[in-house]
Design an enzyme around this catalytic site. Structure first.
Site, PDB file in Angstrom:
ATOM      1  N   GLY A  41       0.826  -1.206   0.000  1.00 24.96           N
ATOM      2  CA  GLY A  41       0.000   0.000   0.000  1.00 24.96           C
ATOM      3  C   GLY A  41       0.852   1.244   0.000  1.00 24.96           C
ATOM      4  N   ILE A  87     -10.370  -2.012   0.013  1.00 26.58           N
ATOM      5  CA  ILE A  87     -11.059  -0.874  -0.597  1.00 26.58           C
ATOM      6  C   ILE A  87     -12.326  -0.555   0.200  1.00 26.58           C
ATOM      7  CG2 ILE A  87     -12.145  -0.005  -2.699  1.00 26.58           C
ATOM      8  CD1 ILE A  87      -9.014  -0.466  -2.782  1.00 26.58           C
ATOM      9  N   LYS A 104     -16.524   2.577  42.531  1.00 21.55           N
ATOM     10  CA  LYS A 104     -15.848   2.732  43.817  1.00 21.55           C
ATOM     11  C   LYS A 104     -14.952   1.540  44.104  1.00 21.55           C
ATOM     12  CE  LYS A 104     -19.187   5.689  46.085  1.00 21.55           C
ATOM     13  NZ  LYS A 104     -20.372   5.742  46.916  1.00 21.55           N
ATOM     14  N   THR A 105     -13.751   1.814  44.595  1.00 19.24           N
ATOM     15  CA  THR A 105     -12.900   0.764  45.169  1.00 19.24           C
ATOM     16  C   THR A 105     -12.284   1.337  46.434  1.00 19.24           C
ATOM     17  OG1 THR A 105     -10.929   1.445  43.963  1.00 19.24           O
ATOM     18  CG2 THR A 105     -12.276  -0.243  42.913  1.00 19.24           C
ATOM     19  N   GLN A 134      -4.997   8.533  42.924  1.00 16.69           N
ATOM     20  CA  GLN A 134      -4.054   9.239  42.037  1.00 16.69           C
ATOM     21  C   GLN A 134      -3.677   8.419  40.810  1.00 16.69           C
ATOM     22  OE1 GLN A 134      -0.680  10.822  44.132  1.00 16.69           O
ATOM     23  NE2 GLN A 134      -1.791  12.699  44.602  1.00 16.69           N
ATOM     24  N   GLY A 153     -11.294  -1.588  33.816  1.00 17.71           N
ATOM     25  CA  GLY A 153     -10.910  -2.895  34.351  1.00 17.71           C
ATOM     26  C   GLY A 153     -11.533  -4.030  33.555  1.00 17.71           C
ATOM     27  N   GLU A 196      -4.823   5.244   5.255  1.00 15.54           N
ATOM     28  CA  GLU A 196      -4.474   6.579   4.726  1.00 15.54           C
ATOM     29  C   GLU A 196      -2.995   6.888   4.965  1.00 15.54           C
ATOM     30  OE1 GLU A 196      -8.555   8.278   3.735  1.00 15.54           O
ATOM     31  OE2 GLU A 196      -6.798   9.539   3.910  1.00 15.54           O
TER      32      GLU A 196
END
Lengths: 263, 382
Positions: free
Chosen positions: B131, B157, B269-270, B279, B339, B363
């Site tokens: 290509g 194509i 929530k964990t 963080q 997860g 492309e």
């Protein structure tokens, strides 16, 4: 049929609202204003009638600050033939009767057989302007309407859904009609029409001209005192359960012990 | 000073694309992905609204938009479904050679009827043998008095099974390499066109892709675009125009992944708090939004360069390459934030990663983009 659609730009639905610095209004800084859903249905109704009654014209009119231009261009992109912006006083206006007087005054030089609008505005939901304009013009008005069609040589038929059932009405022209939202699946403006609407002329009636025409009626009679957002809601509590019985038991305990709705 | 705000006109174009993407495309994206269905009803509606032939001037029935306007639309569409967007914008790629290399007569003859109805076109450059090495293509064009006879095979194509018009690149003399390539307009019903089966793809499954075999397809001289030696240049200049919207397409996928991940992080929530308060997740989200914003700005800058009449080869290569790498990375991180749920097909994020992958390949692969970028860069020092 000369059809006039009264439209009002409202904040787009994803806007994060906040009060203006003076605390009296919604802060319009940085907010995008669009054609309200009710007004979209009104424009759609106008276009359907235009397609049904040869020779009809649709004229969109909006009273307010410069942002009216965007809502009017949206109406043109959908298929309105003409648009007029009636300028509000520079200090702004919260008075629906002043809006109605300004619009009625402008309609003294704009031909109309039928006035259409949303049954109420998409933001404050007051629902005063269409009826008040009709009253000032001395023509009948109807609210919460759907499905307006030509009837007889010069009349209209329409429906009004109520709690009890659907009412069928007929009326002569001229008259004013406030429309329900979304019953007619408003069309989407095509891209070339959007591009054309950017270049379309919008007639403007400036505020000094409006004020002169209204004379002593040009001062607002009501003023918004305060604008505040509803207090944030406290979080929802999810109940985890294995069986419906367990869910019901936990719910009753929470209602009794935490929400204290019953002893 | 740079100006990053959009005009009211650009905002209304974006509103149109957003409304179409969210009301028409998004509700069917998962279903079309799962069953590899080509949603023709959506493509038809995109054409009706003017969202299909974006780059074709209005005098030939297109929307006549500049590069930045196109990018705004493409990002919105891709936010809802990358695969549908590929099929919607494939006409822009396929018709660009006619816009660049066609005479006024060829444009009126081929573009006007094409754009006045719903039609799909396909750009036929890539071959099974390669290509990116477009100068080494194997499809032959043989001269036969006033006609050319095309033979060979094109692959991957887009819209191949449905196209009613092809722009085909073929060589009159392989030994001339790029100078031997010519470009042709071939109607979909030309005798000798054989469409292959619909490929079963990893992503972009709402789009349809096939081989196109040309078995002694006869085209007249007035179906040749430009001169006999102009095909390669037309192909390269086409890709200069269409790379930037791929940057926008990748940005749309990346934005969708970021939005899903950020919203989910506030709900999930964990350790007794929403994962957005960890963080580890915040750092991921920060990296993701950096990548999305950079992808969008590079894309807008490339489009702005092209709209100023410059080729924008360097800018569009950087934008396409960066945005597509960003899309894959952001989609990957979105899955990580979700997860185990992110890996499940019932959740929308894994599709984004599969869709993002293709933007690094088509492309012009990102390897080729880097070669182009380095070449254009070094030219400035040489």
């Amino acid at each position: 049929m000369e059809i006039v659609v009264l439209i009002k730009p409202v904040p787009e639905s994803e806007t994060r609202l906040r009060a203006s610095p003076d605390g009296r209004r919604l802060d319009s800084e940085g907010v995008r204003f669009v054609l309200a859903g009710y007004d979209e249905s009104a424009v759609e109704q106008a276009l359907l009638l235009k397609e049904n009654v040869p020779g009809s014209k649709v004229h969109a009119i909006s009273f307010g600050p410069a942002r009216c231009g965007e809502a009017l261009r949206a109406a043109i992109a959908l298929g309105a033939d003409a648009a007029t912006w009636i300028e509000a006083p520079p200090e702004g206006s919260d008075d629906p009767i002043l809006a109605a007087r300004a619009l009625a005054s402008a309609l003294s030089s704009i031909p109309y057989d039928l006035l259409l609008g949303g049954k109420h505005a998409g933001d404050d939901e007051e629902g005063i302007v269409v009826g008040a304009v009709a009253e000032l013009l001395g023509i009948p008005s109807f609210g919460s309407v759907t499905d307006v069609r030509p009837a007889g040589p010069s009349g209209l038929a329409f429906q009004r859904p109520t709690e009890a059932g659907i009412e069928s009405w007929e009326t002569s022209l001229p008259c004013a009609i406030g429309l329900q939202q979304a019953w007619n699946d408003p069309r989407t403006a095509k891209l070339p029409n959007i591009l054309r609407s950017r270049k379309a002329p919008i007639a403007k009636v400036d505020w000094p001209t409006v004020a002169k025409a209204l004379g002593s009626e040009s001062s607002p009679r009501s003023l918004s005192e305060e604008f505040r957002l509803p207090a944030p809601r406290s979080g929802a509590k999810m109940i985890e359960f294995q069986t419906p019985e367990e869910a019901a038991e936990k719910l009753v305990r929470l209602l009794r012990e935490e929400a204290k709705v019953f002893p | 000073m740079p100006e990053f705000s959009l005009t009211a006109e650009q905002e209304s174009l974006r509103d149109l694309a957003r409304k179409f993407a969210r009301t028409e495309m998004a509700p069917k994206a998962a279903e079309c992905d799962k069953s590899a269905r080509f949603p023709e009803e959506i493509y038809r509606k995109a054409w009706e609204l003017g969202l299909m032939n974006l780059n074709v001037p209005t005098e030939y029935g297109g929307s006549g938009l500049g590069a930045l306007d196109q990018c705004l639309i493409v990002e919105e569409l891709a936010y809802a479904c990358g695969g549908m967007t590929t099929s919607i914008i494939a006409n822009c790629l396929a018709l660009e050679p006619i816009l660049l290399g066609g005479s006024p007569a060829q444009k009126s003859r081929w573009l006007t009827p094409f754009c006045s109805e719903y039609h799909l076109a396909s750009f036929c450059l890539t071959e099974p043998g390669g290509g990116s090495d477009a100068a080494g293509l194997k499809t032959r064009a043989r001269k036969d008095s006033e006609e050319y006879v095309l033979s060979g095979e094109k692959c991957f194509i887009t819209n191949g099974p449905h196209a009613s018009l092809f722009t085909v690149f073929a060589t009159l003399d392989p030994s001339l390499r790029s100078k031997g390539v010519a470009a042709f307009i071939v109607p979909g019903d030309a005798p000798g066109i054989v469409r292959g089966k619909d490929e079963d793809k990893m992503g972009h499954r709402a789009s349809s892709t096939s081989t196109i075999r040309l078995e002694e397809v006869r085209v007249s001289r007035d179906q040749r675009l430009g001169g006999e030696h102009d095909g390669f240049s037309i192909a390269m200049r086409t890709l200069d125009q269409t790379r930037t919207p791929i940057g926008a397409l990748a940005t749309g996928i990346a934005q969708a992944a970021l939005d899903l991940a950020a919203r989910y992080s506030l709900e999930r929530k964990t350790f007794g708090k929403p994962i957005s308060e960890h963080q580890a997740i915040q750092i991921k989200l920060a990296n993701m939004v950096q990548a999305v914003r950079a992808a969008r700005l590079l894309t807008w800058h490339a489009a702005w360069t092209i709209d100023r009449g410059q080729p924008g080869t360097l800018e569009s290569s950087i934008a396409k390459c960066y945005a597509s790498d960003a899309a894959l990375r952001v989609a990957d991180e979105a899955i990580q934030i979700f997860g185990g749920y992110g890996y499940m097909r019932d959740y929308p994020v894994e599709k984004l990663m599969r869709d993002a992958k293709l933007t690094q390949i088509y492309e012009g692969s990102n390897e080729i983009q880097r070669i182009v970028t380095a070449r254009e860069l070094l030219r400035q020092y040489g």
